[in-house]
Design an enzyme around this catalytic site. Structure first.
Site, mmCIF file in Angstrom:
data_model
loop_
_atom_site.group_PDB
_atom_site.id
_atom_site.type_symbol
_atom_site.label_atom_id
_atom_site.label_comp_id
_atom_site.label_asym_id
_atom_site.label_seq_id
_atom_site.Cartn_x
_atom_site.Cartn_y
_atom_site.Cartn_z
ATOM 1 C CE LYS A 11 -4.028 -2.131 2.227
ATOM 2 N NZ LYS A 11 -5.110 -1.940 3.221
ATOM 3 C CG ASN A 114 -3.707 -2.274 6.662
ATOM 4 O OD1 ASN A 114 -3.572 -1.865 5.515
ATOM 5 N ND2 ASN A 114 -4.636 -3.141 7.010
HETATM 6 P P1 CMP Z 1 -7.616 -4.406 3.481
HETATM 7 O O1 CMP Z 1 -7.187 -5.816 3.728
HETATM 8 O O2 CMP Z 1 -6.960 -3.701 2.364
HETATM 9 O O3 CMP Z 1 -9.211 -4.372 3.261
HETATM 10 C C1 CMP Z 1 -9.988 -3.223 3.553
HETATM 11 C C2 CMP Z 1 -9.212 -2.174 4.270
HETATM 12 O O4 CMP Z 1 -9.966 -1.178 4.910
HETATM 13 C C3 CMP Z 1 -8.401 -2.813 5.367
HETATM 14 O O5 CMP Z 1 -7.349 -3.580 4.811
HETATM 15 C C4 CMP Z 1 -7.992 -1.602 6.188
HETATM 16 O O6 CMP Z 1 -6.747 -1.062 5.799
HETATM 17 C C5 CMP Z 1 -9.069 -0.564 5.844
HETATM 18 N N1 CMP Z 1 -9.791 -0.099 7.019
HETATM 19 C C6 CMP Z 1 -9.844 1.175 7.440
HETATM 20 N N2 CMP Z 1 -10.607 1.267 8.547
HETATM 21 C C7 CMP Z 1 -11.042 0.008 8.840
HETATM 22 C C8 CMP Z 1 -11.877 -0.534 9.868
HETATM 23 N N3 CMP Z 1 -12.392 0.230 10.829
HETATM 24 N N4 CMP Z 1 -12.099 -1.870 9.849
HETATM 25 C C9 CMP Z 1 -11.598 -2.656 8.865
HETATM 26 N N5 CMP Z 1 -10.800 -2.177 7.863
HETATM 27 C C10 CMP Z 1 -10.523 -0.856 7.857
#
Ligand code: CMP
Length: 140
Positions: A11, A114
């Site tokens: 990312k 993340n």
């Molecule tokens: P990813 O695996 O890319 O899938 C969706 C993304 O939403 C997740 O990783 C997080 O980086 C992002 N995200 C941001 N806020 C939240 C939240 N409160 N709960 C879950 N995912 C979140």
């Protein structure tokens, strides 16, 4: 256990901190092979479509803005039970909950920034791979 494929994104928070190599090394050391990789700048339309399943979630707008805020590296990973192996090495979505030694524990800055995305099922892996790659771009 069968050799399978999963889809990964390094990312914008990680590419901005020059962590493409470090993240890829962690994936390779976990037994995953990078069989396709490209550095791209996602369009808003691509990010919205990719994360369409989260469209109703309160974080959707911020998530899309974050994912188009800088370059990402999309990858296809291959290995024994690749979806589960990748999820193990990534660690929990929220770095505060991630296990020691995982990519998100080591590198992630927040639940949004993340550092990596990984498919959560083999079915979604196939869909996500096809979203970014032509079959001929995957060289196993
Ligand atoms: P990813 O695996 O890319 O899938 C969706 C993304 O939403 C997740 O990783 C997080 O980086 C992002 N995200 C941001 N806020 C939240 C939240 N409160 N709960 C879950 N995912 C979140």
């Amino acid at each position: 256990m069968a050799v399978t494929r999963t889809f990964s994104i390094i990312k914008p928070d990680a590419t901005a901190r020059n962590l493409t190599g470090a993240v890829t090394q962690a994936l390779e050391e976990a037994g995953l092979r990078v069989v396709a990789s490209k550095r791209i700048r996602m369009t808003r339309e691509q990010a919205e479509a990719f994360y369409a399943v989260h469209r109703e979630r309160p974080f959707f707008g911020d998530l899309v803005s974050f994912m188009i805020s800088g370059p990402v590296v999309v990858q296809v990973l291959e290995g024994e039970d690749a979806v589960a192996r990748n999820r193990e090495v990534m660690g929990a979505t929220n770095p505060a909950d991630a296990a020691e030694g995982t990519i998100r524990k080591r590198f992630a800055q927040s639940i949004e920034a993340n550092s990596v995305h990984g498919s959560d099922s083999e079915e979604n892996a196939a869909t996500e791979i096809a979203f970014f790659f032509e079959p001929g771009e995957i060289v196993g």
